[in-house]
Each structure stands twice: as C-alpha cells, then as structure tokens.
Design a protein around this motif. Structure first.
Motif, PDB file in Angstrom:
ATOM      1  N   GLY A 293     -39.792  31.253   8.296  1.00 15.82           N
ATOM      2  CA  GLY A 293     -40.507  30.138   8.903  1.00 15.82           C
ATOM      3  C   GLY A 293     -41.540  29.614   7.929  1.00 15.82           C
ATOM      4  N   ASP A 294     -42.684  29.167   8.455  1.00 16.59           N
ATOM      5  CA  ASP A 294     -43.794  28.734   7.592  1.00 16.59           C
ATOM      6  C   ASP A 294     -43.304  27.698   6.582  1.00 16.59           C
ATOM      7  OD1 ASP A 294     -46.502  30.805   6.312  1.00 16.59           O
ATOM      8  OD2 ASP A 294     -46.214  28.623   6.200  1.00 16.59           O
ATOM      9  N   ALA A 295     -42.341  26.854   6.999  1.00 17.65           N
ATOM     10  CA  ALA A 295     -41.580  26.008   6.059  1.00 17.65           C
ATOM     11  C   ALA A 295     -42.181  24.630   5.833  1.00 17.65           C
ATOM     12  CB  ALA A 295     -40.145  25.853   6.576  1.00 17.65           C
ATOM     13  N   CYS A 296     -43.156  24.253   6.659  1.00 13.09           N
ATOM     14  CA  CYS A 296     -43.606  22.846   6.685  1.00 13.09           C
ATOM     15  C   CYS A 296     -44.928  22.637   5.946  1.00 13.09           C
ATOM     16  CB  CYS A 296     -43.730  22.402   8.145  1.00 13.09           C
ATOM     17  SG  CYS A 296     -42.160  22.485   9.040  1.00 13.09           S
ATOM     18  N   LEU A 297     -45.301  21.358   5.848  1.00 14.16           N
ATOM     19  CA  LEU A 297     -46.521  20.986   5.116  1.00 14.16           C
ATOM     20  C   LEU A 297     -47.785  21.387   5.863  1.00 14.16           C
ATOM     21  CD1 LEU A 297     -45.575  17.386   3.879  1.00 14.16           C
ATOM     22  CD2 LEU A 297     -45.495  19.533   2.574  1.00 14.16           C
ATOM     23  N   PHE A 298     -47.689  21.409   7.219  1.00 10.84           N
ATOM     24  CA  PHE A 298     -48.831  21.790   8.048  1.00 10.84           C
ATOM     25  C   PHE A 298     -48.450  23.028   8.845  1.00 10.84           C
ATOM     26  CE2 PHE A 298     -51.523  17.988   7.663  1.00 10.84           C
ATOM     27  CZ  PHE A 298     -50.628  17.044   7.173  1.00 10.84           C
ATOM     28  N   ASP A 299     -49.430  23.895   9.123  1.00 12.61           N
ATOM     29  CA  ASP A 299     -49.131  25.086   9.931  1.00 12.61           C
ATOM     30  C   ASP A 299     -49.095  24.704  11.410  1.00 12.61           C
ATOM     31  OD1 ASP A 299     -52.477  26.592   9.696  1.00 12.61           O
ATOM     32  OD2 ASP A 299     -51.717  25.004  10.992  1.00 12.61           O
ATOM     33  N   ALA A 300     -48.978  25.697  12.274  1.00  9.04           N
ATOM     34  CA  ALA A 300     -48.780  25.415  13.699  1.00  9.04           C
ATOM     35  C   ALA A 300     -50.023  24.822  14.357  1.00  9.04           C
ATOM     36  CB  ALA A 300     -48.363  26.685  14.431  1.00  9.04           C
TER      37      ALA A 300
END
Ligand code: G3I
Length: 318
Positions: A293-300
């Motif tokens: 996971g943790d794949a995107c530009l912004f976290d959750a």
C-alpha cells in the motif's frame, strides 16, 4: 493554485488523478485536494460497463455525472475510462450467451451510448484497456478478442470516433512502460492501426510500479510510440510499497514518481501524467496486493509525502 495543477503548463503536461465514486461523496478534504491539485480527472470506475449499465438497457449515470460535473465546475478536463475491457463487465454481458454478432452489436451500442452522452465533455477516452496478453507478445484472449477477433480494436476506435470526433482516443495498458515483449506487441498493434488509418490518437502507459520496476528503457519506449505520431500519457501512476514502509522507501518512491514525470517532460508528445488516486485512503493497491500500500502522493489523512513535494519541485523547475 498552490498545487500541482497548472505547473505542467509550460511543458504542455496536464497533471491528473483518478477519482473514486465513494470518495467523491465524501464532500470534504478529498474534494478540496482534488480540485486544488489536478488539471485532469479520470473516472476510476464511474464509466465502466458494470456501473453505467448494471442491467441490460437500465443505464445509471449517477456517478459518471457526479464526476464530470465536478470536473466541469473546477475547470478540469475528464479522461473517460474505459469502454472496452475484459474486467468490470456486468454479469449480463460477461455471463451472457450471446453470439459473436450479438456481442459486436452490444459493444457498438455501448460505445456509442456512453461516448455519445459525454460528447464534448470528455477530452480523452481509454477506448481499449489492456488488450495485450501478459506473456507471449499477443492479444489478450478476452471476451471481445475471442468473440470478435483482432478487428474489435479498430471497430471500437471507429465507433468511438463516430460518436465524438472531438475526443482523443487511447489504447491503455500496464507492464508496457519498458521495452519488452508486451510493449513490442502493443507497438505493433498501434503501428498497424495508424497504417490502416484507424482513428487512434494516443497510448496510455498505466505505470503501476513497485520499487523493483526496471525503467532503464522507459525513455526510449515512450519515444518510439511518440515517433508513430501519437500522444503519450502516463495514465495510472502509483508506486506500491511493502507495509509498513520506511522513510527510505518513501524517498525511493519519490524517485520513481519523479523519474516517470521526467520521462514525460522529455517527450514532446507526452500530454498528461495521471496518478491512480492521490490518497492512500482510497487506493486500490491494498485490495489487489495484500500487505502492500502507501502507494499515493498523499497518505490516508491527506498529508503529502516526499513524492508530492518532489513532483511539485520538478514541475516548478521544468
Ligand atoms: O460501486 C460499488 C458499490 O456500490 C459497492 O457497494 C462496492 C462494494 O461491493 O463496490 C463498488 O464497486 C467497486 C468499484 O471499484 C467502486 O469504485 C467494485 O466492487 C470494485 O471492483 C472496483 O474496483 C476498481 C477496479 O479497477 C475494477 O473496476 C478499482 O477501484 C480501480 O482502481 C481499478 O482500476 C484499474 C483500472 O481500471 C485499469 N488498470 C488497473 C487498475 C487497478 O486494478
């Protein structure tokens, strides 16, 4: 704005993201970041066959309208995704007992109905999604290929062009970012289409990456497709990490995000760089890759990661 949007204008590159229907309904931080950061919005699911026509003849435009109206209200362009795919088919199509002729009629009607409804409102369509098989350098034996033969690709593109001559028409795939058997097969398909005068405007390189992805031939690969006279788009960029990710992995992740943007900036025909969702809160990755996971530009919680900061800096400098 202070975000990524407009920063690619000098180099003609639109920065985009896919948007999820559930997130759009969140009506809070998600929509604020979506409107502030991106030039372009892709329908992550809203325009797939299983969502727009869950039962034969019973169209549901609720979530596609929500997406398109949001983009229109925020001066963003829409990338329509996707018209012909082996996945996200409603049961009545996937499990139907249709003859090849009936399937061809259904596909034509689907394309003309969806593209026709959004004529002038969708800048680019991923007309064909993932047509190349993962191995063997051949066409994926999808429902469409099996029933209609390789001609389904040209047919779909011609039907989409008839329904909206102003829309840019793409073929979109994954695992084709480097020079390899799969991208060679895609190259040969697209070269043939161009030779036969079939309306195809661009190729989408999904770019779903891991830190291990080898990108040494990315630039040469993008250039050879551009040299066919096609637009190039990075369409579904994300970089999955094994969980829990370390700070060093976030830095390496930023390196891949910027490496791919640099390749796009270096090819004149590269017109857009789209991430496949911008927050870990709604990413597809954990569902498809358990433990990743943790794949995107912004976290959750919508906090930007090094990748976001480095993309922003690269765009300012370009
Ligand atoms: O809309 C329904 C909702 O009503 C229901 O309550 C919910 C639970 O069953 O499901 C919702 O639909 C889900 C949809 O995403 C909503 O966004 C589908 O089950 C789910 O399968 C679908 O997953 C999407 C997947 O494509 C299949 O369409 C992912 O979000 C999306 O990220 C993924 O995107 C694909 C690209 O289209 C092609 N490239 C690969 C990429 C990742 O798989």
């Amino acid at each position: 704005g202070s975000g990524l949007r407009h920063r690619g204008r000098a180099s003609g590159v639109k920065i985009g993201t896919a948007a999820q229907p559930a997130a759009m309904a969140e009506n809070g931080a998600y929509q604020a970041v979506l409107s502030q950061e991106f030039d372009s919005v892709t329908s992550e699911s809203q325009m797939k066959w299983d969502i727009v026509e869950p039962a034969r003849g019973a169209y549901d435009w609720t979530s596609s309208e929500a997406l398109v109206r949001f983009a229109e209200a925020n001066g963003q362009i829409v990338r329509g995704h996707t018209l012909v795919w082996h996945d996200a088919l409603p049961g009545w199509v996937a499990n139907g007992t249709f003859s090849p002729e009936q399937l061809r009629d259904l596909l034509r009607e689907h394309i003309q109905t969806v593209v026709g409804r959004y004529k002038g409102r969708v800048a680019a369509w991923d007309v064909i999604n993932e047509p190349i098989a993962d191995t063997g350098g051949k066409l994926r034996p999808s429902l469409w290929m099996t029933a209609l033969g390789p001609g389904y690709i040209a047919d779909a593109l011609r039907w989409a062009h008839e329904a909206d001559p102003g829309a840019k028409l793409y073929i979109n795939d994954y695992g084709v970012e480097a020079v390899n058997a799969k991208s060679d097969a895609l190259y040969n398909v697209v070269r043939g289409l161009r030779r036969d005068g079939v309306p195809v405007d661009g190729v989408g390189f999904q770019s779903h990456l891991a830190l291990s992805t080898n990108l040494t031939t990315l630039d040469a690969n993008l250039r050879r497709f551009a040299d066919l006279g096609l637009d190039i788009a990075i369409t579904e960029m994300d970089v999955r990490l094994p969980l829990p990710a370390t700070p060093a992995q976030h830095v390496a992740q930023a390196g891949l995000y910027t490496r791919v943007l640099q390749a796009c900036l270096a090819v004149a025909r590269c017109v857009s760089y789209t991430v496949w969702g911008f927050t870990d809160r709604y990413s597809w990755v954990p569902y498809a890759y358990p433990g990743w996971g943790d794949a995107c530009l912004f976290d959750a919680t919508y906090q930007p990661k090094p990748a976001y900061q480095q993309l922003r800096q690269l765009l300012v400098d370009s």
